[in-house]
Design an enzyme around this catalytic site. Structure first.
Site, PDB file in Angstrom:
ATOM      1  N   PRO A   2      24.378 -15.042 -42.987  1.00 19.29           N
ATOM      2  CA  PRO A   2      23.589 -14.845 -41.828  1.00 19.29           C
ATOM      3  C   PRO A   2      22.352 -13.863 -42.253  1.00 19.29           C
ATOM      4  CG  PRO A   2      25.874 -14.287 -41.120  1.00 19.29           C
ATOM      5  CD  PRO A   2      25.878 -14.599 -42.531  1.00 19.29           C
ATOM      6  N   LYS A  33      30.210 -12.915 -38.020  1.00 18.43           N
ATOM      7  CA  LYS A  33      30.560 -13.054 -39.190  1.00 18.43           C
ATOM      8  C   LYS A  33      30.661 -11.997 -40.052  1.00 18.43           C
ATOM      9  CE  LYS A  33      29.272 -17.671 -39.304  1.00 18.43           C
ATOM     10  NZ  LYS A  33      29.243 -18.648 -39.899  1.00 18.43           N
ATOM     11  N   ILE A  65      25.090 -20.121 -40.731  1.00 17.84           N
ATOM     12  CA  ILE A  65      25.740 -21.176 -40.783  1.00 17.84           C
ATOM     13  C   ILE A  65      26.624 -21.238 -39.550  1.00 17.84           C
ATOM     14  CG2 ILE A  65      27.416 -22.761 -41.918  1.00 17.84           C
ATOM     15  CD1 ILE A  65      26.431 -21.472 -44.475  1.00 17.84           C
TER      16      ILE A  65
END
Length: 118
Positions: A2, A33, A65
């Site tokens: 990220p 994340k 993602i």
């Protein structure tokens, strides 16, 4: 994987020393994340205007993602715009955030991509 990238006309000397760490922590909280993958990139001192005015403004990009979508992006937008207003003085009406939910195969890391090997 990220990342949060902010282009701003705010000068470097007006960016708090802890802005990168506080923004990283906010990304961990919002995107969920691991911190070890987070990238925060601030590009200050840009020659830019928003709505014809050179008052403090910004243009931000968030890539991840997964973990992005309509409801997630709304929460992330609110949190990041509050954070940027509080720390950099950029009003939420003077900044855009563009989201990119990238596919694993399109993000390279550690001599590979995040896509599983076939």
């Amino acid at each position: 994987m990220p990342s949060f990238t902010l282009y701003t006309n705010v000068s470097r000397d007006k960016i708090p020393d802890d802005f990168l760490t506080t923004t990283t922590k906010l990304m961990v909280e919002m995107i969920g994340k691991p911190e070890k993958y987070m990238v925060v990139h601030v590009i200050p001192d840009q020659v830019m205007s928003f709505g014809g005015s050179t008052e403090p403004c910004g243009n931000a990009f968030v890539m991840s993602i997964g973990k992005l979508g309509l409801q997630e992006n709304k929460k992330i937008t609110k949190a990041f715009m509050e954070h940027v207003k509080e720390t950099l003085g950029i009003e939420p009406t003077r900044m855009y955030i563009t989201f990119n939910d990238e596919e694993k195969m399109n993000v390279g890391y550690d001599m590979n991509t995040f896509a599983p090997d076939q």
